[in-house]
Design an enzyme around this catalytic site. Structure first.
Site, mmCIF file in Angstrom:
data_model
loop_
_atom_site.group_PDB
_atom_site.id
_atom_site.type_symbol
_atom_site.label_atom_id
_atom_site.label_comp_id
_atom_site.label_asym_id
_atom_site.label_seq_id
_atom_site.Cartn_x
_atom_site.Cartn_y
_atom_site.Cartn_z
ATOM 1 N N HIS A 34 0.858 -1.184 0.000
ATOM 2 C CA HIS A 34 0.000 0.000 0.000
ATOM 3 C C HIS A 34 0.895 1.236 0.000
ATOM 4 O O HIS A 34 2.128 1.133 -0.048
ATOM 5 C CB HIS A 34 -0.974 -0.024 1.190
ATOM 6 N N GLY A 36 1.905 3.202 2.181
ATOM 7 C CA GLY A 36 2.969 3.253 3.195
ATOM 8 C C GLY A 36 4.225 2.554 2.693
ATOM 9 O O GLY A 36 5.336 3.079 2.803
ATOM 10 N N HIS A 37 4.044 1.359 2.100
ATOM 11 C CA HIS A 37 5.198 0.624 1.555
ATOM 12 C C HIS A 37 5.829 1.404 0.392
ATOM 13 O O HIS A 37 7.047 1.408 0.233
ATOM 14 C CB HIS A 37 4.773 -0.747 1.021
ATOM 15 N N VAL A 176 1.771 6.952 6.432
ATOM 16 C CA VAL A 176 0.922 7.509 5.377
ATOM 17 C C VAL A 176 -0.525 7.286 5.797
ATOM 18 O O VAL A 176 -0.879 6.209 6.282
ATOM 19 C CB VAL A 176 1.202 6.815 4.021
#
Ligand code: PAF
Length: 287
Positions: A34, A36-37, A176
């Protein structure tokens, strides 16, 4: 982009990169990538010559009653995303590759793990420390990237690197969030629509607690209690914990006179969500 399920292949590739003097960055994940990654990968791309993304849902860090089987997976989508982002090597081992037989050794995490998620998930950080020790040895990174949403994990990795003298620089990357403040997580897909509407209240509660501190409240217990009341009034989820501790040491404190973490975990039907805010004694930093 090289994709490998094989430890020897990965070791040979990274050894070649090291001989050529290239800087290696690792982004360890359990997949279902997602936003964040994506930020972790982008940061790794900026700082390094060669980026390794690892995707492995590590059974060792899941308790018996936890969501190992329900953990979302989408290998094809993850590989497409990794390619698009310019990842150089994806290490995608299976369980037999990582744990071919019973382990002869284990790692016990004796500090920073008996609070927050470590308290409700006994053995979790031992599992994380074991898999990261293996991934660090296999991939030989110079830099490692982790999301600040898992702030306790960052604190444990910090200790792992320090105690085991891994020549690795730890790079925590900002959380995030969705437009309504909910921290992005692979587990968010397991929320019902009603739970999804309520879940941003976790972040709102932490912001509320931070504001109490910023307005002069310095007693940890009072901030925790009022944050709990705020959250209980806004979600049907079961609060696992709300804690305020020193950070990164994760020790219990009464009065706030140092950097602290205010963190919460909430159980919904099929997902347990966590979030946190780091509060600096000179002001407030959200993570
Ligand atoms: O944060 C995660 O996704 C996992 O805990 C990690 C670091 C990949 C270890 O399995």
């Amino acid at each position: 982009m090289e994709v490998s399920k094989n430890i020897n292949n990965v070791q040979q590739t990274v050894l070649k990169m090291k001989r050529e003097g290239r800087m290696i960055g690792i982004v360890p994940t359990m997949g279902y990538l997602h936003e964040g990654h994506i930020r972790l990968i982008e940061k790794a791309k900026t700082d390094n010559d060669f980026v390794v993304l690892t995707i492995f849902v590590n059974p060792l860090q899941f308790g018996e009653s936890e969501d190992l089987n329900a953990y979302p997976r989408d290998e094809k989508r993850d590989l497409d995303k990794a390619e698009e982002l310019g990842v150089d090597l994806v290490f995608l081992p299976n369980e037999k590759t990582m744990y071919p037989g019973p382990l002869s050794l284990n790692i016990s995490v004796v500090r920073r793990a008996d609070v927050l998620c470590g308290k409700s998930r006994p053995g979790h950080f031992e599992g994380v420390a074991m898999v990261l020790t293996k991934l660090f040895n296999i991939c030989q990174p110079d830099n490692a990237y982790f999301g600040k949403k898992d702030a306790q994990q960052v604190a444990v990795v910090d200790a792992l690197i320090e105690d085991f003298n891994f020549p690795i620089r730890l790079n925590p990357v900002d959380t995030v969030r969705e437009h309504d403040g909910l921290a992005k997580s692979s587990r968010n897909v397991n929320l019902t629509s009603g739970e999804r509407m309520e879940a941003p209240s976790i972040h709102q509660a932490l912001e509320f607690g931070k504001d109490l501190f910023c307005r002069g409240e310095k007693t940890a217990g009072k901030i925790v209690e009022q944050t709990r009341q705020f959250l209980e009034a806004r979600t049907h989820g079961k609060i696992d914990y709300i804690e305020l501790l020193s950070y990164p040491e994760l020790e219990v404190i009464e009065e706030i006179d140092q950097q602290v973490i205010l963190a919460a975990a909430v159980f919904y039907k099929k997902a347990r969500l966590i979030d946190n805010i780091i509060i600096n004694k000179d002001g407030c930093i959200t993570m």
